[in-house]
Motif scaffolding. Structure first.
Motif, PDB file in Angstrom:
ATOM      1  N   CYS A  31       0.821  -1.221   0.000  1.00  0.00           N
ATOM      2  CA  CYS A  31       0.000   0.000   0.000  1.00  0.00           C
ATOM      3  C   CYS A  31       0.852   1.267   0.000  1.00  0.00           C
ATOM      4  O   CYS A  31       0.344   2.359   0.241  1.00  0.00           O
ATOM      5  N   GLN A  32       2.147   1.141  -0.263  1.00  0.00           N
ATOM      6  CA  GLN A  32       3.059   2.254  -0.057  1.00  0.00           C
ATOM      7  C   GLN A  32       2.769   3.468  -0.925  1.00  0.00           C
ATOM      8  O   GLN A  32       3.150   4.579  -0.571  1.00  0.00           O
ATOM      9  N   ASP A  33       2.124   3.306  -2.079  1.00  0.00           N
ATOM     10  CA  ASP A  33       1.839   4.484  -2.887  1.00  0.00           C
ATOM     11  C   ASP A  33       0.910   5.442  -2.148  1.00  0.00           C
ATOM     12  O   ASP A  33       0.917   6.655  -2.406  1.00  0.00           O
ATOM     13  N   THR A  34       0.125   4.931  -1.197  1.00  0.00           N
ATOM     14  CA  THR A  34      -0.700   5.774  -0.337  1.00  0.00           C
ATOM     15  C   THR A  34      -0.050   5.990   1.025  1.00  0.00           C
ATOM     16  O   THR A  34       0.027   7.110   1.525  1.00  0.00           O
ATOM     17  N   GLN A  36       2.924   6.089   2.029  1.00  0.00           N
ATOM     18  CA  GLN A  36       4.122   6.924   2.126  1.00  0.00           C
ATOM     19  C   GLN A  36       3.781   8.340   2.587  1.00  0.00           C
ATOM     20  O   GLN A  36       4.649   9.072   3.055  1.00  0.00           O
ATOM     21  N   GLU A 129      -3.772  -4.483  -2.680  1.00  0.00           N
ATOM     22  CA  GLU A 129      -4.515  -3.623  -3.598  1.00  0.00           C
ATOM     23  C   GLU A 129      -5.899  -3.300  -3.043  1.00  0.00           C
ATOM     24  O   GLU A 129      -6.364  -2.161  -3.111  1.00  0.00           O
ATOM     25  N   ASN A 132      -5.663  -0.953  -0.085  1.00  0.00           N
ATOM     26  CA  ASN A 132      -5.389   0.389  -0.591  1.00  0.00           C
ATOM     27  C   ASN A 132      -6.658   1.040  -1.133  1.00  0.00           C
ATOM     28  O   ASN A 132      -6.909   2.231  -0.919  1.00  0.00           O
ATOM     29  N   LEU A 252      -4.022  10.877  -5.390  1.00  0.00           N
ATOM     30  CA  LEU A 252      -4.104   9.443  -5.095  1.00  0.00           C
ATOM     31  C   LEU A 252      -5.225   8.818  -5.920  1.00  0.00           C
ATOM     32  O   LEU A 252      -6.335   9.366  -5.990  1.00  0.00           O
TER      33      LEU A 252
END
Length: 320
Positions: A31-34, A36, A129, A132, A252
């Motif tokens: 879930c790192q794209d969020t 972070q 996914e 997220n 996002l």
């Protein structure tokens, strides 16, 4: 193809035991794209009180006889993680060809054929996914069957606080937009948000959590209104103009259908999970011939540490 792969149920079962902690962490890492832009809180099992402490004591000219009461204000909020589970059936050889490509099982590709651990890791990461997707719009439903039913997302919590009158224009932590956002007005909308912030909030390093659509319109509007200015050397703007780079745009994908934008600090956006106890687990079982079941349990939940105007503001978009 199936005969070339040397996986047995025991291989997967042993890998699940040996690499339990890594496999449990992968849905979080995925879930790192969020995440972070948020703050992880490990070790949260069920409920924990979080919040901010403030008071009105202050220094004044020295007087040996002066004394005053210290009014301690504690703004408590509750970070709750919910216990979730997954049972996912898979056929080992098909899992390799589906997740890693058929080339891994042919000819010289056998040299790089993945281990049982790597197959389980890809299954574990794929679970991220859906977590997220639910970060903003999840709605807790104890009888549900999806990740969106597991916990209340940030938008759901926001709406509950608005309904409870804890987020209002009078409290300074709420702004309602009265017009649709277009390329023609997106820059003005961003400035309106910036100028509406409490000075103590505006002085911090902030994120504007929003959709990619808003950032696209902001960039289009910025290009149209600032095209002739020498310092406008790039199309993609990363911060709202006039904020001295402090209000950064965070587009996002999981905010695409949200009716809210949020302005706050990374430290105020809490994502809770356990990862430290022995209740969470990963295992592989064989309940039917040729089919294995990937079984995992974990805790997960989100919360704002504070919704005080000095740390937080929500912007509600115009809706029909």
């Amino acid at each position: 193809m199936a005969g070339k792969l040397k996986f047995s149920p025991e291989d997967f079962q042993n890998a699940a035991i040996k690499y339990r902690s890594e496999l449990l962490m992968l849905p979080i890492i995925g879930c790192q794209d969020t995440l972070q832009y948020m703050t992880a809180r490990p070790g949260i099992r069920y409920k924990e009180r979080v919040g901010t402490v403030s008071g009105d004591a202050q220094f004044a000219p020295y007087k040996p006889t002066r004394a005053s009461d210290f009014n301690l204000n504690v703004d408590y909020r509750e970070l709750e993680t919910f216990f979730g589970s997954v049972v996912s059936d898979f056929e080992p050889n098909s899992a390799v060809s589906t997740l890693l490509g058929t080339g891994a099982t042919k000819g010289d590709g056998q040299i790089s054929t993945p281990t049982a651990k790597s197959v389980l890791a890809l299954i574990a990461k794929s679970l991220s996914e859906h977590l997220n997707d639910a970060i903003w719009n999840g709605v807790r439903n104890a009888t549900g069957d999806t990740s969106k039913d597991l916990f209340n997302g940030f938008d759901t919590i926001t709406q509950s606080e608005i309904t409870a009158q804890n987020i209002t224009a009078e409290k300074g932590n709420y702004l309602k937009l009265t017009e649709d956002i277009t390329a023609a007005n997106a820059v003005d909308v961003a400035k309106k948000i910036l100028f509406s912030l409490d000075p103590r909030l505006r002085s911090q390093e902030l994120f504007l959590y929003c959709s990619q659509d808003f950032v696209d319109k902001y960039n289009e509007g910025y290009l149209l209104s600032h095209g002739g200015i020498p310092y406008n050397t790039e199309y993609g703007q990363t911060a709202v103009e006039g904020s001295n780079g402090k209000l950064k745009l965070v587009p996002l994908y999981n905010k695409a259908d949200s009716k809210f934008m949020h302005v706050t600090t990374k430290s105020n956006m809490l994502v809770g999970f356990d990862q430290m106890g022995d209740i969470e687990n990963v295992m592989v079982k064989e309940y039917k011939p040729f089919i294995l079941s990937y079984i995992a349990t974990m805790f997960f939940g989100v919360q704002f540490e504070s919704i005080d105007k000095r740390r937080f503001k929500v912007i509600e978009l115009k809706t029909e």
